[in-house]
Design a protein around this motif. Sequence first.
Motif, short mmCIF file in Angstrom:
data_model
loop_
_atom_site.label_atom_id
_atom_site.label_comp_id
_atom_site.label_asym_id
_atom_site.label_seq_id
_atom_site.Cartn_x
_atom_site.Cartn_y
_atom_site.Cartn_z
N TRP A 78 0.85 -1.18 0.00
CA TRP A 78 0.00 0.00 0.00
C TRP A 78 0.89 1.24 0.00
CZ3 TRP A 78 0.07 -3.25 4.39
CH2 TRP A 78 0.78 -2.75 5.49
N THR A 79 0.27 2.41 -0.11
CA THR A 79 0.97 3.69 -0.02
C THR A 79 0.39 4.46 1.16
OG1 THR A 79 1.31 3.77 -2.41
CG2 THR A 79 1.56 5.84 -1.20
N TRP A 80 1.26 4.93 2.04
CA TRP A 80 0.79 5.69 3.19
C TRP A 80 0.20 7.02 2.75
CZ3 TRP A 80 0.01 3.00 7.26
CH2 TRP A 80 0.90 2.02 7.70
N LYS A 112 9.55 3.12 4.46
CA LYS A 112 9.17 3.31 3.07
C LYS A 112 7.76 3.89 2.95
CE LYS A 112 10.07 0.40 -0.21
NZ LYS A 112 10.91 1.25 -1.08
N LYS A 113 7.57 4.73 1.96
CA LYS A 113 6.25 5.28 1.68
C LYS A 113 5.30 4.21 1.16
CE LYS A 113 3.42 8.86 0.78
NZ LYS A 113 2.87 9.75 1.82
N ASP A 114 5.87 3.23 0.47
CA ASP A 114 5.06 2.14 -0.11
C ASP A 114 5.62 0.78 0.29
OD1 ASP A 114 7.40 2.56 -1.50
OD2 ASP A 114 6.53 2.19 -3.48
N PRO A 170 -4.56 4.09 4.38
CA PRO A 170 -3.59 3.95 3.29
C PRO A 170 -4.29 3.91 1.93
CG PRO A 170 -3.16 2.38 5.05
CD PRO A 170 -4.51 2.98 5.32
N LYS A 171 -3.52 4.12 0.87
CA LYS A 171 -4.04 4.15 -0.49
C LYS A 171 -3.34 3.09 -1.34
CE LYS A 171 -2.65 8.35 -0.96
NZ LYS A 171 -2.36 9.69 -1.55
N ASN A 172 -3.87 2.87 -2.53
CA ASN A 172 -3.21 2.07 -3.57
C ASN A 172 -2.79 0.68 -3.07
OD1 ASN A 172 -3.42 4.39 -5.20
ND2 ASN A 172 -1.40 5.12 -4.51
#
Length: 354
Positions: A78-80, A112-114, A170-172
């Motif tokens: 995921w992406t934060w 990590k952001k993702d 979270p996104k993505n």
Amino acid sequence: MAAGGRSVACCTAVLLAAALLLSAPTATEAYDSLDPNGNITIKWDIMQWTPDGYVAVVTMFNYQQFRHIGAPGWQLGWTWAKKEVIWSMVGAQTTEQGDCSKFKGNTPHCCKKDPTIVDLLPGTPYNMQIANCCKAGVINTFNQDPANAASSFQISVGLAGTTNKTVKVPKNFTLKTPGPGYTCGRAIVGRPTKFFTSDGRRATQALMTWNVTCTYSQFLAQKTPSCCVSLSSFYNDTIVNCPTCSCGCQNPSGSNCVNEDSPNLQSAIDGPGKWTGQPLVQCTSHMCPIRIHWHVKLNYKEYWRVKITITNFNFRMNYTQWNLVVQHPNFDNITQLFSFNYKPLTPYGGGISK
């Protein structure tokens, strides 16, 4: 396998057209026509607040009818939404720590952001486990093995909100098993999950809960078929082999396959595609990772009997808990089955079986 009804000879073309996911849908969004309501549901339960974030339990449920997640297991990403970090994890780990150089003293598990999360292996020390963890990422289907249809881990998130109003979902989200095929929707905040004591007399609940639904498409997983079908019968010595290039063709250099007796076999297995789910197939005329052979043993007016043989040509996959999905007009009238377990699939009516 024996079935009653019409002669099997008139039905072999149906098998060729509808064996194990032989045809892929043309849609670009994840959709499994043989299991239209099946999905992987990811439930994210915040269990407690911390000075700079929260502790959550993340659980994946496999609500598909026949598609297990086999070894080497799932990879969840995921992406934060903000600048969150993962302070610690129990029951899983990230594949990379990322750049944590700005932290003095305690260093986060991942910056990590993702991040990408993987399950821990069986035999993990007990102080690093929670319930439903540490199965090497293997999740069976709820339909066939409900006791092993979930996978969980605990995550401590920092630099995040500390109330329901300041936390950002979270996104993505991405789910690989380990290759592609799944598409995940956005996280949707719902009613907090309730947890009951063993005697059922008391219930507690999560502080906040959101859910993510991931669905599968064979077309997204692999643009070529995943198997081919060969045919034979007791009344004819001829074997109808899989069509040439059923799942692709050999490169002129033979670089997209390997022979069983090749001295470079092990190094090819351990090559770059090992952890991405990329098949490494044996060099054949059909180039399919799986061949299904349908042999007619008996063919009477009252019933017919066939022997099904499944051969694995993919050196990177053992298919330990395989399922075969076949569509056939007589499979609603099976009278006897040997060696296999059988269950009908009826997403649109009869005729699909596994």
